[in-house]
Each structure stands twice: as C-alpha cells, then as structure tokens.
Design a protein around this motif. Structure first.
Motif, PDB file in Angstrom:
ATOM      1  N   UNK A  24      13.129 -35.267 -30.621  1.00 22.43           N
ATOM      2  CA  UNK A  24      13.054 -36.042 -31.871  1.00 22.43           C
ATOM      3  C   UNK A  24      13.228 -37.530 -31.564  1.00 22.43           C
ATOM      4  N   UNK A  25      14.142 -38.225 -32.232  1.00 21.97           N
ATOM      5  CA  UNK A  25      14.334 -39.637 -31.966  1.00 21.97           C
ATOM      6  C   UNK A  25      14.768 -40.383 -33.202  1.00 21.97           C
ATOM      7  N   UNK A  26      15.214 -41.616 -32.986  1.00 22.74           N
ATOM      8  CA  UNK A  26      15.557 -42.511 -34.088  1.00 22.74           C
ATOM      9  C   UNK A  26      14.809 -43.815 -33.885  1.00 22.74           C
ATOM     10  N   UNK A  27      14.565 -44.508 -34.998  1.00 25.56           N
ATOM     11  CA  UNK A  27      13.915 -45.819 -34.962  1.00 25.56           C
ATOM     12  C   UNK A  27      14.891 -46.844 -35.509  1.00 25.56           C
ATOM     13  N   UNK A  28      15.033 -47.962 -34.797  1.00 23.48           N
ATOM     14  CA  UNK A  28      15.927 -49.039 -35.209  1.00 23.48           C
ATOM     15  C   UNK A  28      15.172 -50.356 -35.170  1.00 23.48           C
ATOM     16  N   UNK A  29      15.743 -51.364 -35.845  1.00 24.83           N
ATOM     17  CA  UNK A  29      15.103 -52.680 -35.936  1.00 24.83           C
ATOM     18  C   UNK A  29      16.044 -53.739 -35.373  1.00 24.83           C
ATOM     19  N   UNK A  30      16.056 -53.935 -34.054  1.00 25.58           N
ATOM     20  CA  UNK A  30      16.966 -54.917 -33.468  1.00 25.58           C
ATOM     21  C   UNK A  30      16.544 -56.351 -33.781  1.00 25.58           C
ATOM     22  N   UNK A  31      17.530 -57.291 -33.784  1.00 28.57           N
ATOM     23  CA  UNK A  31      18.943 -57.059 -33.534  1.00 28.57           C
ATOM     24  C   UNK A  31      19.605 -56.358 -34.718  1.00 28.57           C
ATOM     25  N   UNK A  32      20.411 -55.338 -34.420  1.00 29.19           N
ATOM     26  CA  UNK A  32      21.024 -54.560 -35.486  1.00 29.19           C
ATOM     27  C   UNK A  32      22.323 -53.947 -34.992  1.00 29.19           C
ATOM     28  N   UNK A  33      22.994 -53.207 -35.858  1.00 28.86           N
ATOM     29  CA  UNK A  33      24.269 -52.584 -35.549  1.00 28.86           C
ATOM     30  C   UNK A  33      24.102 -51.617 -34.378  1.00 28.86           C
ATOM     31  N   UNK A  34      24.953 -51.756 -33.365  1.00 34.57           N
ATOM     32  CA  UNK A  34      24.760 -51.020 -32.130  1.00 34.57           C
ATOM     33  C   UNK A  34      25.043 -49.536 -32.200  1.00 34.57           C
ATOM     34  N   UNK A  35      25.777 -49.071 -33.226  1.00 33.16           N
ATOM     35  CA  UNK A  35      26.175 -47.665 -33.257  1.00 33.16           C
ATOM     36  C   UNK A  35      25.007 -46.716 -33.498  1.00 33.16           C
ATOM     37  N   UNK A  36      23.908 -47.206 -34.077  1.00 34.02           N
ATOM     38  CA  UNK A  36      22.760 -46.323 -34.256  1.00 34.02           C
ATOM     39  C   UNK A  36      22.266 -45.835 -32.886  1.00 34.02           C
ATOM     40  N   UNK A  37      22.067 -46.776 -31.979  1.00 34.93           N
ATOM     41  CA  UNK A  37      21.591 -46.423 -30.648  1.00 34.93           C
ATOM     42  C   UNK A  37      22.653 -45.689 -29.847  1.00 34.93           C
ATOM     43  N   UNK A  38      23.911 -46.084 -29.984  1.00 31.76           N
ATOM     44  CA  UNK A  38      24.994 -45.420 -29.252  1.00 31.76           C
ATOM     45  C   UNK A  38      25.067 -43.945 -29.638  1.00 31.76           C
ATOM     46  N   UNK A  39      25.071 -43.659 -30.937  1.00 29.77           N
ATOM     47  CA  UNK A  39      25.145 -42.277 -31.388  1.00 29.77           C
ATOM     48  C   UNK A  39      23.951 -41.470 -30.899  1.00 29.77           C
ATOM     49  N   UNK A  40      22.771 -42.073 -30.960  1.00 29.55           N
ATOM     50  CA  UNK A  40      21.575 -41.375 -30.507  1.00 29.55           C
ATOM     51  C   UNK A  40      21.662 -41.065 -29.014  1.00 29.55           C
TER      52      UNK A  40
END
Length: 368
Positions: free
Chosen positions: A108-124
């Motif tokens: 699967x995966x997640x999509x983020x829009x950097x610069x942004x809160x780092x916990x989205x990527x950390x959790x993923x």
C-alpha cells in the motif's frame, strides 16, 4: 459497534486491511463484561487496596479505553456523534492507528506533501509502508498544497492514505475546504484522506469536520496540545466514519486514556476553559502580527511566510547566526535546516507577551 446515523453512507470496507476487517481486538477488563451492573470487580487482577500514592483509590482500576464523558464532550464540541470520536495519546497515536489499520506492512502506501509534520512518514516507515511525496509549491510568500497532484499520486501508487495538514506544520498553510472535498472525492474508491487540524483553532477557515457527513473516507484530526494548552496530557482525537472508528478502537492498544488524563481533558473542554482558550488564541494572533513586522526588519531575514497557525516560518541569509543570537538569550526555536527545501529556515512559535518581548529584545541585538 458503530452508531452510524440513519442515511449515512457506509465506509468502504475494502480500504481496511483484509486481515483486520473482522479483528475483535483485545478484550480488556473494561470491555469483557458489557452491560453487567457490577459493584465488585474481580476480573482484572488489580490491587484490592488503594496505593499510598493514591489513597483515594481514584487510579486503582484500569480506565475505560474510551472514557464516555470525554468522548461525549468532544462530540458536543464538534457537533457530531460519539461513534465518530476516537480518543488517543495525542494525534500521533491516531496517525499510527490509521497506518496500522489501512496499510498492509510492506505494501500500500501513504502520500504526504512536504514540508510537513514528520510523524506521517515516521509511522509509515515503522510499519514498512512506502511514503510517496508531492512537494508543496513555494512562491516565496506562502506554501500551497497541490491537492490535484496528491490525488494523482495516490492513484498512481495505490496508496491507502493521503495526509494533509491544514494549517500545515511548518508552513502554516491552510488548504481550502473545496480543495479538500475534491481530493476526498477523487480518491474515495482507494484511499482515506486524513486532514490534520492540530492548529485549526488559529485559522479563520471552518473545520473540515463540516465535510464528514458527506465524505465517508475523510478523517479529521484535532488535539488539545496546541491552543488548548495541555500538551503534557497527550490528548488527540480522530473524527471518522463510525465504521472506521469502530475498527480503529479495536486495533488500538488497551487503556489509551489514563484516568488523570481524561479528567484534565474534560476540564479543558468545559465552557469556561473553552472561552479562555478563545481569548488566548486572539491574543496569540495579535502578538503574531507584531512579531511578523519585527522579523521583517531584521537584517538577513529574507522571508516571513504567511501563516494561519501560532508559528512563523522564517528564511534567513544566515540562519546559524540567528539561532546563535536567540540561543544566547536563552530562546530556543525550531531549526529546520535539515528538511529538504528549508536549508535556510527556522520556525518560531508565538508565545506569551513576555516571551515575545524577550524575543524582540534579542532580535534587536542583530540590528544594533
């Protein structure tokens, strides 16, 4: 069980990990005997006597996983139903629950829009879930989230979650509700859109909670850690479709809300406390405008970005020197130079009037 309102469209079950769709979760001491009119509890191996550290015994028993009074208070605050509310150890836990519930490890995966809160990527990444990025657009005055590009990226990659912070951290960017609604609709068959409104109290735009009824695949995050002033208690919530909220609660670890935390949360949501929070927010916005003007007078400061939050993103010709000046005055701000595209940037929180006076005094050292 969910308490889905009559007429509410169902949450698309295929978005939940297949192995968790019928997962019952841990049967805790407070959920294993529902409806029993108990007066003597002998099912959790708790101490029969109170601790000398807690002679009243307020904390002798395990807490309710989702304290009903606190859940009701959040539901009242956001004019929604208790079945949509999931309380956690800050928004961080809700983010982790969403990744765990919706994304298969290694897929699967997640999509983020950097610069942004780092916990989205950390959790993923802690769950072995790929992270796909769609950088925000920087025009030198404000950052803009390209929601159309986020939708395209989610569809191309098969991502299950799109994280959007509004207002963003560290950008202060607010994403218009119409753009958020369009994003949710564009990926509704394959992804959940999570709108993180940790700084929502400081924004003029109304909350994305207004979109929940019409959009089953939308989740909104809120917290008591920012404007409400109880960061140490770690209280965050997810507002979601009742079907998804039910699954999140089953996936959540037992007893996420300690008794003292629930009490503090209720106190923070009492009418008098909410009114005091509104006054603090207005004061913060007034101070923010003053600090913006002051920062723009500092030599070497090239940009102070537009913001709808309680902080300022600042670019400087010599961010190291600015950091040193402030640190010499005992003032700590956020160094963002390690983040892509922010090699010359700092983030400054708007604090109290006295703290902003101290900041101003320190900044004057750079112009002396």
């Amino acid at each position: 069980m969910s308490d889905r309102s009559e007429g509410t469209a169902p949450f698309p079950a295929h978005l939940v990990r297949e192995d968790l769709r019928d997962f019952a979760g841990y049967s805790s001491a407070r959920t294993s005997a529902p409806g029993v009119p108990a007066s003597i509890w002998l099912n959790a191996n708790e101490s029969g006597e109170a601790s000398s550290a807690d002679p009243g015994g307020a904390n002798r028993r395990y807490p309710d996983p989702q304290p009903p009074a606190l859940v009701e208070a959040f539901a009242d605050l956001w004019a929604t139903t208790p079945g949509r509310v999931v309380v956690g150890r800050g928004s961080d836990e809700i983010i982790e629950l969403l990744v765990r519930t919706l994304c298969r490890p290694g897929g699967d995966g997640v999509v983020v829009a950097p610069p942004t809160f780092g916990m989205y990527a950390v959790s993923a990444r802690l769950h072995g879930v790929p992270v796909h990025e769609v950088p925000q657009v920087d025009d030198g005055v404000r950052f803009t989230v390209d929601t159309g590009a986020l939708a395209t990226r989610a569809r191309e990659t098969g991502a299950r979650i799109v994280f959007v912070a509004s207002p963003g951290n560290p950008t202060g960017t607010v994403v218009p509700l119409r753009d958020l609604a369009a994003l949710v609709e564009a990926v509704a068959d394959r992804a959940v859109v999570v709108v993180d409104e940790a700084y929502g109290e400081y924004a003029e735009q109304r909350s994305a909670v207004a979109l929940l009824e019409e959009h089953p695949t939308l989740v909104v995050l809120r917290t008591l850690s920012k404007a409400h002033g109880v960061a140490g208690a770690r209280i965050g919530i997810g507002l979601a479709h009742p079907d998804l909220a039910t699954v999140l609660r089953r996936v959540q670890a037992p007893y996420p809300v300690p008794v003292p935390v629930a009490r503090l949360g209720l106190e923070a949501l009492a009418p008098a406390a909410l009114e005091a929070t509104r006054r603090r927010v207005l004061q913060t916005l007034r101070l923010r405008d003053v600090v913006v003007r002051r920062l723009r007078e500092v030599p070497g400061v090239r940009a102070v970005y537009a913001t709808d939050a309680n902080f300022l993103l600042v670019r400087s010709d010599d961010p190291g020197a600015l950091l040193h000046t402030l640190a010499s005055a005992g003032i700590v701000v956020r160094d963002l130079r390690h983040q892509p595209g922010l090699h010359d940037a700092l983030r400054i929180t708007v604090g109290t009037a006295d703290e902003m006076t101290a900041l101003d005094t320190a900044l004057r050292e750079t112009t002396a």
